[in-house]
Write a protein that holds these residues in place. Structure first.
Motif, short mmCIF file in Angstrom:
data_model
loop_
_atom_site.label_atom_id
_atom_site.label_comp_id
_atom_site.label_asym_id
_atom_site.label_seq_id
_atom_site.Cartn_x
_atom_site.Cartn_y
_atom_site.Cartn_z
N TYR A 52 4.38 10.28 7.72
CA TYR A 52 3.78 10.23 9.05
C TYR A 52 4.39 9.07 9.85
CZ TYR A 52 0.36 9.26 12.70
OH TYR A 52 -0.23 9.00 13.90
N ASP A 55 7.95 9.80 10.88
CA ASP A 55 7.97 10.76 11.99
C ASP A 55 7.64 10.09 13.31
OD1 ASP A 55 8.14 13.45 13.05
OD2 ASP A 55 5.94 13.40 13.20
N GLU A 56 6.64 9.23 13.32
CA GLU A 56 6.25 8.54 14.56
C GLU A 56 7.35 7.58 15.02
OE1 GLU A 56 3.42 9.01 16.54
OE2 GLU A 56 3.35 10.79 15.27
N LYS A 59 10.17 9.60 16.55
CA LYS A 59 9.85 10.05 17.92
C LYS A 59 10.08 8.91 18.92
CE LYS A 59 6.30 13.39 16.60
NZ LYS A 59 4.85 13.64 16.60
N ASP A 88 -6.30 13.26 7.17
CA ASP A 88 -5.85 13.60 8.53
C ASP A 88 -5.42 12.32 9.24
OD1 ASP A 88 -6.37 16.31 8.30
OD2 ASP A 88 -8.44 16.10 8.99
N ARG A 91 -2.79 12.43 15.61
CA ARG A 91 -1.60 13.04 16.22
C ARG A 91 -1.65 12.88 17.70
NH1 ARG A 91 2.69 14.21 12.95
NH2 ARG A 91 1.83 14.34 10.94
#
Length: 91
Positions: A52, A55-56, A59, A88, A91
């Motif tokens: 996660y 990925d952030e 971006k 979770d 997002r």
């Protein structure tokens, strides 16, 4: 994020942590009965958090490199794995 419940990946239901004394031993889904060792679930959630974060960051770097001619950004391959339990992430 530290207080997010551990959820079963297939049922999307909050899982129960089975304690032996004060030490967590297993994580069990109350709906489907899927279970896994607590240490393995903890390791899996660590991998999920790393994927996660990667990925952030990817971006953000893509957005920063978009307007410049001298800098280009090509995202790397993010290793993801399918596990029985998940948390979770926002997002």
């Amino acid at each position: 994020m530290a207080n997010e419940p551990i959820k079963c990946s297939s049922c999307n239901v909050a899982a129960h942590v089975i304690l032996e004394g004060d030490i967590p031993q297993r994580v069990v889904c109350p709906r489907c009965g899927t279970s896994e060792d607590y240490a393995r679930v903890k390791q899996s959630i660590g991998h999920q958090a790393a994927a996660y974060a990667a990925d952030e960051i990817g971006k953000a770097l893509k957005g920063l490199a978009r307007g410049t001619k001298g800098v280009s950004y090509k995202p790397g391959r993010i290793r993801s794995q399918r596990s029985k339990f998940r948390v979770d992430f926002p997002r």
